[in-house]
Design a protein around this motif. Sequence first.
Motif, mmCIF file in Angstrom:
data_model
loop_
_atom_site.group_PDB
_atom_site.id
_atom_site.type_symbol
_atom_site.label_atom_id
_atom_site.label_comp_id
_atom_site.label_asym_id
_atom_site.label_seq_id
_atom_site.Cartn_x
_atom_site.Cartn_y
_atom_site.Cartn_z
ATOM 1 N N GLY A 3 -65.309 -16.498 103.755
ATOM 2 C CA GLY A 3 -65.605 -15.355 102.892
ATOM 3 C C GLY A 3 -64.817 -15.313 101.594
ATOM 4 O O GLY A 3 -64.387 -16.333 101.058
ATOM 5 N N ALA A 4 -64.592 -14.088 101.111
ATOM 6 C CA ALA A 4 -63.964 -13.887 99.807
ATOM 7 C C ALA A 4 -62.549 -14.439 99.743
ATOM 8 O O ALA A 4 -62.090 -14.868 98.679
ATOM 9 C CB ALA A 4 -63.955 -12.393 99.462
ATOM 10 N N HIS A 5 -61.845 -14.448 100.879
ATOM 11 C CA HIS A 5 -60.459 -14.881 100.881
ATOM 12 C C HIS A 5 -60.307 -16.395 100.839
ATOM 13 O O HIS A 5 -59.193 -16.893 100.667
ATOM 14 C CB HIS A 5 -59.746 -14.337 102.127
ATOM 15 N N ALA A 6 -61.408 -17.123 100.992
ATOM 16 C CA ALA A 6 -61.310 -18.581 101.053
ATOM 17 C C ALA A 6 -62.205 -19.278 100.031
ATOM 18 O O ALA A 6 -62.489 -20.464 100.177
ATOM 19 C CB ALA A 6 -61.661 -19.059 102.461
ATOM 20 N N VAL A 7 -62.628 -18.567 99.004
ATOM 21 C CA VAL A 7 -63.511 -19.159 97.990
ATOM 22 C C VAL A 7 -62.891 -20.409 97.376
ATOM 23 O O VAL A 7 -63.551 -21.431 97.186
ATOM 24 C CB VAL A 7 -63.830 -18.126 96.888
ATOM 25 N N SER A 8 -61.611 -20.346 97.061
ATOM 26 C CA SER A 8 -60.948 -21.458 96.385
ATOM 27 C C SER A 8 -60.779 -22.679 97.283
ATOM 28 O O SER A 8 -60.431 -23.765 96.806
ATOM 29 C CB SER A 8 -59.573 -21.022 95.876
ATOM 30 N N GLN A 9 -61.017 -22.528 98.583
ATOM 31 C CA GLN A 9 -60.795 -23.628 99.511
ATOM 32 C C GLN A 9 -62.043 -24.466 99.768
ATOM 33 O O GLN A 9 -61.989 -25.445 100.514
ATOM 34 C CB GLN A 9 -60.257 -23.067 100.829
ATOM 35 N N SER A 10 -63.169 -24.076 99.174
ATOM 36 C CA SER A 10 -64.414 -24.821 99.373
ATOM 37 C C SER A 10 -64.682 -25.768 98.223
ATOM 38 O O SER A 10 -64.194 -25.581 97.108
ATOM 39 C CB SER A 10 -65.596 -23.859 99.541
ATOM 40 N N ASP A 11 -65.491 -26.771 98.495
ATOM 41 C CA ASP A 11 -65.894 -27.752 97.487
ATOM 42 C C ASP A 11 -67.204 -27.303 96.853
ATOM 43 O O ASP A 11 -68.272 -27.438 97.448
ATOM 44 C CB ASP A 11 -66.060 -29.127 98.143
ATOM 45 N N TRP A 12 -67.109 -26.765 95.644
ATOM 46 C CA TRP A 12 -68.286 -26.262 94.932
ATOM 47 C C TRP A 12 -68.898 -27.307 93.999
ATOM 48 O O TRP A 12 -69.943 -27.059 93.386
ATOM 49 C CB TRP A 12 -67.902 -25.020 94.124
ATOM 50 N N SER A 13 -68.263 -28.458 93.880
ATOM 51 C CA SER A 13 -68.718 -29.469 92.920
ATOM 52 C C SER A 13 -70.120 -29.988 93.243
ATOM 53 O O SER A 13 -70.816 -30.485 92.348
ATOM 54 C CB SER A 13 -67.731 -30.639 92.884
ATOM 55 N N VAL A 14 -70.557 -29.861 94.494
ATOM 56 C CA VAL A 14 -71.876 -30.367 94.887
ATOM 57 C C VAL A 14 -73.004 -29.563 94.249
ATOM 58 O O VAL A 14 -74.165 -29.980 94.296
ATOM 59 C CB VAL A 14 -72.039 -30.351 96.419
ATOM 60 N N LEU A 15 -72.681 -28.414 93.652
ATOM 61 C CA LEU A 15 -73.709 -27.561 93.041
ATOM 62 C C LEU A 15 -73.922 -27.864 91.554
ATOM 63 O O LEU A 15 -74.791 -27.266 90.926
ATOM 64 C CB LEU A 15 -73.316 -26.087 93.200
ATOM 65 N N LYS A 16 -73.161 -28.751 91.003
ATOM 66 C CA LYS A 16 -73.232 -29.036 89.564
ATOM 67 C C LYS A 16 -74.668 -29.356 89.136
ATOM 68 O O LYS A 16 -75.354 -30.162 89.753
ATOM 69 C CB LYS A 16 -72.314 -30.206 89.218
#
Length: 256
Positions: free
Chosen positions: A125-138
Amino acid sequence: MMTVSSPKEDVIHYRKSQSWGYHDKNGSIFFRMTRKDAFIKKDGQSIPYLGQDGRKQKKTFYSEHLNDDGCWVRGLPEFSKAGRPLYHLPDVIRSGKVVIVEGEKAADAAQKMFPNYVVTTNSGGAHAVSQSDWSVLKGKDVVLIPDADQSGESWLKGVASKLGGEVNLSYIDVWALGWNEREDIADHPMTGDEAKIWLAQNRQEYVVEDDELPFNEKKQTKGVSELDWSAVKDALGLIDSGSYENYMAIGMALKS
């Protein structure tokens, strides 16, 4: 169904209700998040406990991963420096259109509503946003649908900050739609056709906002071409002087 919102804490029990698997890019199970719902026992019955606000059943989550012996153990596995994989990662990688919501249960519900998109979320959730790999959405077309609460606001800002400039980013202003506190997309079921129209009518470009105001009190910033130039002109005392170039210069200044 009978519910309770104010029992003594020592009579609250939890039981597993659902698990959601997270996979690596090749489709192999990596870890899973499990939800446990709260209930109390009364007159031989298990009664859902809604929490002090009386709105939704109280819940807790825990993570599990497979150890070297192939057994599920509590806790998260070790991740690469990129971070945790997103929910439904293989499908996310293949799709050009992605809806992101807060929570696996909401993601599963939304996937049925938006079959032309892949719906995903981040673990924690909101407390772990920074811990995920979002680069796959580029480079993808991405729509954010937050929960209608303070956590949802924090989640929305956090995810948007990770995606800014890398995707075609839009969101649904659930506060403007009048959603009740703590509601999410799963509380607003729609058919595929209804959801398609709903998304087209309500998605808007995400604009980075000042941090001083709560999200639901902020206004969307208008572009220069959308400003009422006559009002700008009158407000600055330029009724009898100035030119089109002056107005455009004022607009650029306001925009900056």
